[in-house]
Each structure stands twice: as C-alpha cells, then as structure tokens.
Design a protein around this motif. Sequence first.
Motif, PDB file in Angstrom:
ATOM      1  N   ARG A  17       0.822  -1.215   0.000  1.00 19.50           N
ATOM      2  CA  ARG A  17       0.000   0.000   0.000  1.00 19.50           C
ATOM      3  C   ARG A  17       0.855   1.264   0.000  1.00 19.50           C
ATOM      4  O   ARG A  17       0.420   2.315  -0.462  1.00 19.50           O
ATOM      5  N   ARG A  27      -8.215  -3.580  -5.891  1.00 20.57           N
ATOM      6  CA  ARG A  27      -7.697  -2.966  -4.665  1.00 20.57           C
ATOM      7  C   ARG A  27      -7.861  -3.883  -3.454  1.00 20.57           C
ATOM      8  O   ARG A  27      -7.127  -3.758  -2.480  1.00 20.57           O
ATOM      9  N   LEU A  45      -4.800  -5.568  -2.005  1.00 25.54           N
ATOM     10  CA  LEU A  45      -3.924  -4.848  -1.081  1.00 25.54           C
ATOM     11  C   LEU A  45      -4.473  -4.796   0.338  1.00 25.54           C
ATOM     12  O   LEU A  45      -3.730  -4.537   1.276  1.00 25.54           O
ATOM     13  N   TRP A  46      -5.757  -5.016   0.493  1.00 25.53           N
ATOM     14  CA  TRP A  46      -6.377  -4.922   1.816  1.00 25.53           C
ATOM     15  C   TRP A  46      -6.678  -6.281   2.421  1.00 25.53           C
ATOM     16  O   TRP A  46      -6.777  -6.400   3.647  1.00 25.53           O
TER      17      TRP A  46
END
Length: 188
Positions: A12, A88, A91-92
Amino acid sequence: MTTTRSAADDARDLPAEPTAPWILVLAGGVVLLWLGVLAWQVAVLPERVPTHFAADGRADGWSSRNGALAFSALIPLLVVLPMPVLSRLVLWAPGQINAPNKQWWTATGPRLRRFERLMREDLWLITTVTLLLLVAGQVGIVLAARSGGDAMPTWILPVALVVFLVAIGAVMARMFIGGRYAAQPDLD
C-alpha cells in the motif's frame, strides 16, 4: 514498541503500477461507444420500448422510455464499470485471494503491488468485454423499437454472445494458460 509490517502494508505504501496503455485505450473506446449508443437511445427511443425478447426476436416485454434509459445507464455505471476497483482488495485482504502462486505473490510488498496491477488489467479487459455485450443489447433494443414490428434482428444477440464468449475465453487464457501469474524474476 516495534510493529511488524505485512506485505500488504508495504504494498500500500508503494506507488501503483500503471495499467498498460493499450488496455486503457481499449476500455476508453468502449466507454465512448457505450456513451454514444446511450445518446442515440435518448434521441430516438419512443415512450414504449421493447426490452425483452423471445427466441425468435419478437418482443414479449416492454418498458417505458425512462426505464429503458435507466437500465442502459445504470447497469454499466453500478455493476460493470466499478469491476476494476475490485483489484484494490488484493492490497487490503491478500489472504482472501485465490490465485495461482498465491504464496509467492503475497510474500512481499512489491509482488503484491504487481499482482494488483495484473488483476486490475484483467478486470479492465473483462469490464470492456462485458460492456460490449451490453452495448449490443442496447443497439438491438433501439433497432427493435424503431422497426415498427417490435422485433430485434435475430443475429444481434447470438453474434454478441459468440464475440463475448471468445473474448472472455481469450482473457482467461491470457490469465491462466499464458503464465501471467507465474513467478516473475524481476521481483525475486
């Protein structure tokens, strides 16, 4: 007090890798095509629009003009175009991904950042192909509405489905057969 950083934390903090320009040009072209067809629909659709068709191409369900326009605008905006943003999640919640070489891709921040780009590019391609299928349906609806007989040309949806299936097959082959998700030496 020391904290341990995860690969996701490192990823991130890294700059996003850019999407391949050819993918953005392709996606942008299809979005412009969709907007053009949407403008055409605004200009020519009558108050009563055929929106569901039997196998022979004859309308068996209708909608109001505003209902047809809302469907043509909102499905791409709310369902199709946001798909690339799903990359995304890599990345989380990297532990939740299910992909070839998962352990390798999630081991370091640079690998995870690259994986996010690969997923984003693949999702853009899937988005583009799906939007093309919806545009074909929108064109068929306009042609049916303007035909006077409320019949869609019988070739539109079969051709659109074949193109869709071939294109999705090509994207899947690129993803899984072509080694796209194999370990990449520049990240070792």
